[in-house]
Enzyme design. Structure first.
Site, mmCIF file in Angstrom:
data_model
loop_
_atom_site.group_PDB
_atom_site.id
_atom_site.type_symbol
_atom_site.label_atom_id
_atom_site.label_comp_id
_atom_site.label_asym_id
_atom_site.label_seq_id
_atom_site.Cartn_x
_atom_site.Cartn_y
_atom_site.Cartn_z
ATOM 1 N N LYS A 1 38.270 33.828 27.401
ATOM 2 C CA LYS A 1 37.657 33.303 26.276
ATOM 3 C C LYS A 1 36.328 32.164 26.901
ATOM 4 O O LYS A 1 35.298 32.258 26.409
ATOM 5 C CB LYS A 1 38.580 32.435 25.376
ATOM 6 C CG LYS A 1 37.921 32.084 24.216
ATOM 7 C CD LYS A 1 38.880 31.027 23.313
ATOM 8 C CE LYS A 1 40.160 32.135 22.746
ATOM 9 N NZ LYS A 1 40.866 31.487 21.853
ATOM 10 N N ARG B 1 41.624 25.209 22.278
ATOM 11 C CA ARG B 1 42.159 26.558 22.318
ATOM 12 C C ARG B 1 42.511 27.094 23.733
ATOM 13 O O ARG B 1 41.832 26.582 24.549
ATOM 14 C CB ARG B 1 41.384 27.675 21.745
ATOM 15 C CG ARG B 1 40.777 27.318 20.387
ATOM 16 C CD ARG B 1 39.725 28.564 20.064
ATOM 17 N NE ARG B 1 39.086 28.011 18.609
ATOM 18 C CZ ARG B 1 39.167 28.693 17.371
ATOM 19 N NH1 ARG B 1 39.904 29.682 17.247
ATOM 20 N NH2 ARG B 1 38.333 28.297 16.407
ATOM 21 N N GLY C 1 47.719 35.007 19.929
ATOM 22 C CA GLY C 1 48.533 34.304 19.130
ATOM 23 C C GLY C 1 49.900 33.851 19.977
ATOM 24 O O GLY C 1 50.749 33.027 19.333
ATOM 25 N N MET D 1 49.777 31.557 22.435
ATOM 26 C CA MET D 1 49.637 30.155 22.928
ATOM 27 C C MET D 1 49.030 29.320 21.790
ATOM 28 O O MET D 1 48.799 29.784 20.686
ATOM 29 C CB MET D 1 48.779 30.031 24.250
ATOM 30 C CG MET D 1 49.545 30.602 25.484
ATOM 31 S SD MET D 1 48.940 30.328 26.974
ATOM 32 C CE MET D 1 47.573 31.435 26.820
ATOM 33 N N ARG E 1 35.749 39.269 22.866
ATOM 34 C CA ARG E 1 36.552 39.741 24.079
ATOM 35 C C ARG E 1 36.791 41.335 23.840
ATOM 36 O O ARG E 1 36.520 41.855 22.945
ATOM 37 C CB ARG E 1 38.151 38.982 23.980
ATOM 38 C CG ARG E 1 38.717 39.368 22.863
ATOM 39 C CD ARG E 1 40.247 38.698 22.733
ATOM 40 N NE ARG E 1 40.854 38.698 21.417
ATOM 41 C CZ ARG E 1 41.529 38.023 20.909
ATOM 42 N NH1 ARG E 1 41.982 36.918 21.796
ATOM 43 N NH2 ARG E 1 42.228 37.919 19.638
ATOM 44 N N HIS F 1 47.749 38.547 12.333
ATOM 45 C CA HIS F 1 48.704 38.490 13.984
ATOM 46 C C HIS F 1 49.493 39.918 13.947
ATOM 47 O O HIS F 1 49.517 40.357 14.887
ATOM 48 C CB HIS F 1 49.551 37.369 13.697
ATOM 49 C CG HIS F 1 50.627 37.207 14.829
ATOM 50 N ND1 HIS F 1 51.749 37.863 14.837
ATOM 51 C CD2 HIS F 1 50.713 36.815 16.024
ATOM 52 C CE1 HIS F 1 52.202 37.656 15.944
ATOM 53 N NE2 HIS F 1 51.564 37.165 16.693
ATOM 54 N N SER G 1 61.736 65.680 49.750
ATOM 55 C CA SER G 1 61.589 64.767 48.160
ATOM 56 C C SER G 1 62.334 63.437 48.114
ATOM 57 O O SER G 1 63.498 63.397 48.342
ATOM 58 C CB SER G 1 62.260 65.741 47.171
ATOM 59 O OG SER G 1 62.101 65.258 45.727
ATOM 60 N N CYS H 1 60.938 62.253 43.566
ATOM 61 C CA CYS H 1 61.510 62.796 42.287
ATOM 62 C C CYS H 1 62.375 61.827 41.535
ATOM 63 O O CYS H 1 62.964 62.190 40.568
ATOM 64 C CB CYS H 1 62.182 63.990 42.334
ATOM 65 S SG CYS H 1 63.719 63.633 43.461
ATOM 66 N N TYR I 1 52.895 65.313 45.797
ATOM 67 C CA TYR I 1 53.168 65.098 44.420
ATOM 68 C C TYR I 1 53.977 63.926 43.913
ATOM 69 O O TYR I 1 54.616 63.335 44.815
ATOM 70 C CB TYR I 1 53.691 66.562 43.974
ATOM 71 C CG TYR I 1 54.792 66.993 44.204
ATOM 72 C CD1 TYR I 1 56.070 66.412 43.671
ATOM 73 C CD2 TYR I 1 55.185 67.689 45.620
ATOM 74 C CE1 TYR I 1 57.483 66.809 44.204
ATOM 75 C CE2 TYR I 1 56.429 67.942 46.138
ATOM 76 C CZ TYR I 1 57.595 67.543 45.360
ATOM 77 O OH TYR I 1 58.813 67.637 45.780
#
Length: 904
Positions: free
Chosen positions: A27, A100, A109, A111, A372, A490, A796, A863, A883
């Protein structure tokens, strides 16, 4: 040079800029940037995130002393820019402040915020006199007392009660017959102010502070404290935001949307945050302040004409009624709308992303309070990136890197079956705040939602409106339904960020206690309803779902991933149906086919149990002959579904006791089915019992003690492959030996597999290509991988068991302590969900390097469940694996993560 703790902005100048988010928070950095590019922003200053870190270390008094001079100088700069005076005694218009939070990533919402700071009994009279608007002055004062009393002084509702401040307001409105707060008279507001001060005195045990500087320090410290509230900590865990980042504090001159009919406040988006449509949209309220919009206390109106017309159509409102009572900002304030439209386009063009903006109109003048990169659904994330790429904002690489792999999961969930919808009973229609399909049982509190979900129930959280305290319940629920609030409330914003289905401001819905009433019909806790978050329709009962189709923009993103990846993705699949699903998602082969799962289907378990109960090798072989055609059919189906791609089939892994019945009744049934004495069954089951089965008689140890099992499975695999080749297909079986710790274990299994294959080739009069490899899941196998690779043609990494053995944690029991370990900071994340790259990862790296040193062409894959987790996929890419393999519905996520890893 002394450390700079405070950065000012205003009047077209700023000490910060957009790339300083780590220091100024998102912000603060964007407020500075907007000043620098000529957007109208009220002056103010940002206290850095570094101060938050010091606050958490040193405490309030030390930090206030450390930054006191910096803050006082910044207030003086703000006074100069706004031509107003903080703690004014009449020499200038009073400067009121907003305070803020602002972390480096958006936490909507989560904080605290305080508005209208600097008011007391003298200031309110001064504002009334200088503005000529007594109603505005006392409305601002009552808002300030309520917000400060809640955020800083801890005045909150008792369990099960309504907010004490809201009780005061409701009492006045009920007595006077008002439907909204803005209908109260000046005298009403003066009474409310005194009643609010009495509430603070009673609940907080002290008077409301009158010194503006004391108020400012109280609010600043409350924002720092809010970094460690329960809801903020939960949100950080959900979004994987590091605790050490801290929050900045943004102190900004107040501008007022509650000065009358020429003032307003609103929230807008440069594109649709739910669908991704390239359409400016948002909501506003005349004569209100920003919290009114996001809190959902009043249902706001649409900013654009097209948005207003769409709203009216959904709501069943006539065009005449809409124009007269619910006009868009584009209609009611056309000049201001034109300026706002130009600003939103300027901001989107500048940031090259969809913007979420807050604005206030004070007496006909537009002020931007925040911008934002907007939270968005997965569908919007995909569409916005593809559209902006095609519109020339950025290239394909940026479009891919803009995707959040885990968010794709939202697109892979079922949607309502259109045939089922046709016969479903429609209860209500509201605003489609966040898309998706959800069916579940109604609950009315965040606590109940969490408790019911822990019991395995799917729940829909129903509220009048949600607040940040509801975050736990929203996270636990499959859907959210609210009586009040708009598309920017919200509930809507947080639901979209979470990928939760949400409908707000449902028509005819009244929530009271543990009952919701829709058009006169009561629905109680536990009743089933269904939500269509894409259309805003609420249905009675459970509505059937189907799997989604994945094409269009999603297909384009997957094509981009395919063109930019090195490491490919396989799937963990035990059935042809799973294999086909994964192949449709872009899987190139199977990384893990668990043969033991096949034995539990239908009456197969009895043939398996017959083999287990056999007294000798010949008895086992006879029983295995019955299993052979079943296994061959299974492997035929799997190999056919993945024709042309490698299919890694793991030989029998679990201990034999997992296939036997443990209770007396089941043992009796088994004896009767197999025609033997129940005593034999009981004795066999007892003989198979192990104290630590995970480390017991399983995996290759089974195959080496009962080689006939390996022989049957190898024969079934090779026969199935030969049958497919004969049909003109291209099967690629890869036979994987599980749980080896020494090369001799693997060598013994390999000899059985290869000798069996040669016999089958002789019988069939043909050969097929196949591979023999192993699962690296025991640390010793990774440490001696150079020896193992002399026999294995592929590795694997079975990271589920490798994690268990490396940490010494039982995955089945770790749930008792892992959440506490994460809460206390012993571990940053669950090592069974995201690969422990430092410890387990070191074994994977070592195994890969040593294996390829002995066999350069060694195929490497993973895997475990980690194969579908983005940070683990990135690690596998860096380690050089060929992979990753994951469950079918994680395949698109892994494909995207693999491409992003390659691009980075």
């Amino acid at each position: 040079m002394s450390t700079k703790y405070v950065y000012t902005f205003g009047d077209g100048k700023a000490e910060g800029k957009a790339d300083m988010k780590n220091l100024l928070g998102g912000k603060g950095a964007n407020l500075a940037e907007m000043n620098l590019i000529g957007v109208p922003v009220p002056a103010g200053f940002t206290i850095t995130t570094e101060v938050c870190t010091e606050y958490n270390k040193q405490g309030k008094d030390a930090v206030v002393e450390m930054i006191k001079d910096h803050v006082e100088a910044a207030v003086a700069e703000t006074e100069k820019a706004m031509n107003a005076k903080f703690d004014s005694k009449g020499e200038a218009f009073p400067l009121l402040l907003s305070v803020r939070s602002g972390a480096r990533v958006s936490m909507p919402g989560m904080m605290n915020t305080v508005l209208n700071l600097g008011m007391n009994d003298e200031t309110v009279k001064l504002i009334a006199e200088k503005s000529g608007n007594e109603h505005f002055a006392y409305d601002s004062y009552r808002r300030f007392i309520q917000m400060y009393g809640d955020v800083v002084m801890g005045v909150e509702a008792e369990a099960g009660e309504h907010c004490p401040f809201e009780q005061v307001l409701d009492k006045v409105k009920d007595a006077k017959g008002y439907s909204a707060d803005n209908e109260m008279s000046v005298e009403d507001l003066k009474g409310v102010v005194e009643d609010f001060k009495a509430v603070v005195r009673e609940k907080a045990g002290k008077d409301f502070p009158t010194n503006p500087w004391d108020q400012l320090w109280g609010a600043v410290c409350a924002v720092f404290d809010s970094w460690n509230t329960e809801r903020a900590i939960l949100y950080r865990r959900m979004e994987q935001i590091p605790e050490e980042w801290g929050t900045a504090v943004n102190v900004q001159a107040m501008v007022y949307g509650n000065m009358g009919e020429t003032s307003a406040t609103g929230v807008c988006f440069s594109r649709d945050a739910a669908t991704g449509e390239d359409l400016f949209n948002g909501e506003y309220l005349i004569n209100a302040q920003g919290e009114d919009v996001v809190a959902g206390v009043r249902t706001p109106q649409e900013i654009t004409l097209i948005g207003s017309q769409r709203w009216a159509e959904r709501n069943g409102t006539s065009e005449e009624d809409r124009k007269a009572n619910f006009p868009s900002l584009e209609e009611s304030m056309p000049e201001i709308y034109k300026e706002l439209d130009e600003v939103q386009q300027k901001l989107e063009d500048h940031y090259k992303d969809m913007q979420d903006m807050e604005f206030t109109i004070q007496d006909g003048k537009l002020w931007m309070l925040q911008t934002r990169n907007g939270k968005r659904t997965a569908a919007a994330m995909v569409k916005i990136a593809v559209d902006m790429m095609e519109q020339g904002y950025f290239d394909a690489k940026t479009a891919l890197l803009r995707q959040e792999p885990n968010k794709l999961d939202e697109l892979l969930h079922p949607v309502f079956d259109t045939a089922a919808l046709a016969s479903a009973k429609e209860l209500s229609k509201g605003l489609p705040a966040s898309p998706g399909a959800a069916t579940g049982q109604i609950v009315f509190s965040a606590e109940d939602a969490e408790a019911w979900a822990e019991d395995g129930k799917k729940v829909i959280l129903v509220r009048r409106e949600t607040s940040p305290e509801d975050l736990k319940g929203m996270n636990a629920a499959v859907g959210i339904l609210t009586e009040r609030g708009g598309m920017t409330s919200h509930a809507a914003v947080v639901a979209r960020g979470m990928g939760k289905c949400c409908i707000s401001s449902a028509s005819g819905l009244v929530v009271s206690g543990k009952t919701m009433t829709i058009n006169g019909v009561d629905y109680k806790e536990g009743d089933f309803i269904s939500l269509n978050g894409s259309t805003g329709v609420v249905y009675e009962g459970e509505v059937a779902t189907i799997n989604p189709s994945l094409d269009g923009d999603f297909g384009k993103v997957m094509d981009l991933a395919e063109a930019n990846t090195r490491m490919y993705v396989r799937t963990n699949a035990d059935t042809p149906a799973d294999a086909e699903t994964a192949r449709n998602f872009g899987a190139k082969g199977i990384g893990l086919c668990r043969t033991e799962h096949m034995f539990f289907e239908g009456d197969r378990i009895w043939k398996m149990r017959e083999m287990i109960l056999a007294e000798d090798v010949e008895g086992r072989k006879e029983a295995l002959k019955k299993l052979l055609p079943i296994q061959r059919e299974d492997f035929y189906g799997i190999l056919k579904a993945m024709d042309g791609f490698g299919v890694t089939i793991r030989l029998l892994d679990p201990p034999l006791h997992e296939f036997t019945p443990n209770d007396a009744a089941s043992q009796k049934e088994m004896a009767e089915k197999l025609g033997i004495d129940v005593k034999e069954v009981t004795e066999k089951v007892e003989s198979l019992h192990e104290f630590n089965p995970m480390l017991g008689h399983r995996g290759c140890r089974l195959g080496n003690t009962y080689p006939e099992i390996t022989e049957m499975q190898a024969r079934a695999i090779i026969e199935a492959a030969c049958d497919l080749k004969k049909e003109g297909l291209d099967p690629k079986p890869e036979i994987m030996v599980p749980l080896i710790g020494t090369i001799k274990e693997l060598k013994m299994q390999e000899e059985i597999i290869r000798s069996t294959a040669e016999v089958v080739f002789e019988e069939k009069g043909m050969k097929v290509d196949y591979m023999v490899g192993t699962m690296i899941e025991i640390p010793r196998a990774a440490l001696t991988a150079n020896e193992v690779a002399e026999v294995a043609e592929f590795f694997s990494f079975g990271t589920n068991d490798l994690t268990q053995m490396t940490f010494g944690y039982s995955r089945d029991d770790a749930g008792k302590f892992l959440p506490i370990y994460i809460e206390k900071g012993i571990l940053k994340q669950d090592p069974f969900q995201a690969l422990d790259q430092t410890g387990v990862g070191q074994l994977v790296e070592m195994g890969s390097q040593k294996g390829r040193a002995a066999r350069p062409e060694l195929k490497l894959g993973i895997c475990g469940e980690h194969g579908g987790e983005p940070s683990s996929v990135e690690f596998c890419h860096r380690t050089g694996l060929d992979y990753v393999s994951c469950s079918p519905f994680r395949v698109p996520i892994a494909r995207l993560a693999a491409a992003q890893a390659n691009l980075r």
